[in-house]
Design a protein around this motif. Structure first.
Motif, PDB file in Angstrom:
ATOM      1  N   UNK A 103       0.995  -1.203   0.138  1.00  0.00           N
ATOM      2  CA  UNK A 103      -0.042  -0.104  -0.128  1.00  0.00           C
ATOM      3  C   UNK A 103       0.855   1.168   0.033  1.00  0.00           C
ATOM      4  N   UNK A 104       2.129   1.128  -0.058  1.00  0.00           N
ATOM      5  CA  UNK A 104       3.148   2.227  -0.163  1.00  0.00           C
ATOM      6  C   UNK A 104       3.044   3.160   1.287  1.00  0.00           C
ATOM      7  N   UNK A 105       2.975   2.389   2.373  1.00  0.00           N
ATOM      8  CA  UNK A 105       2.541   2.938   3.723  1.00  0.00           C
ATOM      9  C   UNK A 105       3.856   2.697   4.800  1.00  0.00           C
ATOM     10  N   UNK A 106       4.788   1.894   4.105  1.00  0.00           N
ATOM     11  CA  UNK A 106       6.114   1.666   4.663  1.00  0.00           C
ATOM     12  C   UNK A 106       6.997   2.772   4.261  1.00  0.00           C
ATOM     13  N   UNK A 107       7.162   3.105   2.914  1.00  0.00           N
ATOM     14  CA  UNK A 107       7.901   4.460   2.631  1.00  0.00           C
ATOM     15  C   UNK A 107       7.136   4.943   1.588  1.00  0.00           C
ATOM     16  N   UNK A 108       7.126   6.193   1.205  1.00  0.00           N
ATOM     17  CA  UNK A 108       6.415   6.934   0.428  1.00  0.00           C
ATOM     18  C   UNK A 108       7.374   6.669  -1.087  1.00  0.00           C
ATOM     19  N   UNK A 109       6.460   6.443  -1.942  1.00  0.00           N
ATOM     20  CA  UNK A 109       6.871   6.131  -3.216  1.00  0.00           C
ATOM     21  C   UNK A 109       7.138   7.535  -4.005  1.00  0.00           C
TER      22      UNK A 109
ATOM     23  N   UNK B 295      -5.620  13.000   0.897  1.00  0.00           N
ATOM     24  CA  UNK B 295      -4.769  12.585   1.904  1.00  0.00           C
ATOM     25  C   UNK B 295      -4.174  11.110   1.626  1.00  0.00           C
ATOM     26  N   UNK B 296      -4.899  10.109   1.159  1.00  0.00           N
ATOM     27  CA  UNK B 296      -4.255   8.806   0.991  1.00  0.00           C
ATOM     28  C   UNK B 296      -3.281   9.040   0.022  1.00  0.00           C
ATOM     29  N   UNK B 297      -3.143   9.626  -0.924  1.00  0.00           N
ATOM     30  CA  UNK B 297      -2.122   9.891  -1.894  1.00  0.00           C
ATOM     31  C   UNK B 297      -0.914  10.580  -1.262  1.00  0.00           C
ATOM     32  N   UNK B 298      -1.229  11.709  -0.264  1.00  0.00           N
ATOM     33  CA  UNK B 298      -0.183  12.466   0.655  1.00  0.00           C
ATOM     34  C   UNK B 298       0.632  11.386   1.556  1.00  0.00           C
ATOM     35  N   UNK B 299      -0.119  10.542   2.106  1.00  0.00           N
ATOM     36  CA  UNK B 299       0.328   9.599   2.950  1.00  0.00           C
ATOM     37  C   UNK B 299       1.360   8.425   2.349  1.00  0.00           C
ATOM     38  N   UNK B 300       1.342   8.310   0.755  1.00  0.00           N
ATOM     39  CA  UNK B 300       1.893   7.280  -0.030  1.00  0.00           C
ATOM     40  C   UNK B 300       2.781   7.866  -0.724  1.00  0.00           C
ATOM     41  N   UNK B 301       2.748   9.140  -1.182  1.00  0.00           N
ATOM     42  CA  UNK B 301       3.810   9.430  -2.470  1.00  0.00           C
ATOM     43  C   UNK B 301       4.681  10.620  -1.946  1.00  0.00           C
ATOM     44  N   UNK B 302       5.767  10.608  -2.200  1.00  0.00           N
ATOM     45  CA  UNK B 302       6.831  11.372  -1.862  1.00  0.00           C
ATOM     46  C   UNK B 302       6.557  12.632  -2.876  1.00  0.00           C
TER      47      UNK B 302
END
Length: 364
Positions: free
Chosen positions: A20-26, A50-57
């Motif tokens: 889910x890209x929640x360990x490290x932002x992609x 918010x979902x994308x902010x938490x997942x993407x650099x």
């Protein structure tokens, strides 16, 4: 006989966070992220940001706005008959495979009110109204067909047409950053300039096979029951059977068989998990029948009631909201001083993203 590896809740948690890209932002584009995640639930229009902010650099909301207005991603009813933000390609490829489920769920909600209506005739009437390629609200669409079915509840007719019978896109400005806008609908094929892919008459269900692989890439390891809970489709056994030889098998602590792609990430359970703020109805939680890998049974009701979650050590440990222009965190269990500081630090970053004026983040 080869022993089957058992994955405990922590191992499954870290696998889910990695997928889910929640360990490290992609460091990937918005359309790439939406595609990898198999879409984001989006009935609340601002939540995907918010979902994308938490997942993407370095996520910039303008990128999602551009993807929506540029028709690379689209808002449409799909998995579980809920509004999802998906790529244009996935919307067109997956819609026919979801048609029967969407129709069944829409009609079951209004079975009594819609008794005696020929659904194919209603769908044809709805398409005829939309043939002029003009976006319409649900009320405007119903106004164009209701004379043929006088006395029927307008909401029942509208929801059946939009969520069950005619593949529709919800057009911008709905879903744009910090924009409040009502729903205006246009047929998917009209908005995207391509027809919805027809459903192949193939017993092996090739569209379903692709769904299985894509789901496992974003959510695995998982059981077929988890796959059904995510997409709402009951008729996937043939697809699972067709791809089973490609997959690897595990067991969870309860003995359920879990399937996965052989080369997908399954991090060490001791891998540190950073604090992450999730939006309402995030599929990292809702994408499973058994959600024990990420949320305690005592808090399951929060995930379906629209509460936003905070992950601490990979699990739902708090909820968050914005009240009186302040981001507030409400723990669901006692947090250690280090955990409180990590929640506070990530909350400050989210507060700055949502509104630069929100500097203090109470952890109540």
């Amino acid at each position: 006989m080869t022993a089957v590896t058992v994955l405990d809740a922590t191992a499954l948690n870290r696998a889910t966070l990695a997928r889910q890209r929640l360990l490290a932002r992609a460091d990937i584009s918005v359309p790439e992220a939406v595609a990898h995640l198999c879409g984001l639930q989006a009935q609340e229009p601002q939540e995907p940001f918010v979902g994308l902010w938490s997942r993407l650099a370095r996520f910039d909301p303008a990128e999602l706005d551009a993807a929506l207005t540029g028709r690379a991603v689209v808002r449409t009813h799909l998995m579980r008959r809920t509004v999802h933000l998906v790529t244009a390609d996935d919307a067109l490829a997956w819609r026919s495979r979801h048609d029967a489920m969407l129709r069944q769920r829409a009609t079951s909600a209004y079975r009594r009110e819609l008794a005696g209506i020929d659904l194919d005739e209603l769908a044809a009437a709805g398409r005829a109204v939309m043939a002029d390629a003009r976006a319409r609200t649900m009320a405007e669409l119903v106004a164009g067909v209701e004379d043929r079915w006088p006395g029927r509840p307008r909401r029942a007719l509208g929801e059946l047409l939009i969520a069950g019978l005619v593949p529709m896109a919800q057009l911008p400005p709905r879903g744009l950053w910090r924009v409040r806008a009502g729903v205006r609908n246009l047929p998917l094929a009209t908005w995207l300039g391509r027809d919805v892919d027809p459903l192949p008459a193939d017993a092996d269900d090739p569209v379903g096979q692709r769904l299985v692989r894509r789901y496992l890439a974003a959510h695995g390891p998982a059981a077929p029951a988890d796959l059904r809970a995510w997409c709402g489709l009951a008729g996937l056994p043939a697809a699972v059977k067709a791809v089973r030889e490609e997959l690897v098998s595990f067991r969870d602590a309860r003995g359920r068989e879990l399937l996965d792609l052989p080369d997908a990430p399954r991090p060490d359970p001791d891998t540190p998990a950073p604090v992450r703020f999730l939006p309402a109805f995030d599929n990292a939680i809702l994408g499973y029948r058994d959600r024990g890998r990420i949320i305690d049974d005592a808090h399951l009701g929060l995930s379906v009631a629209g509460h936003r979650a905070v992950l601490v050590d990979g699990r739902v440990a708090a909820t968050w909201t914005v009240r009186e222009e302040r981001l507030r965190v409400s723990p669901l269990r006692p947090l250690s001083p280090a955990e409180r500081e990590a929640v506070h630090a990530e909350g400050r970053e989210l507060a700055a993203f949502l509104d630069a004026g929100m500097e203090d983040v109470p952890v109540e």
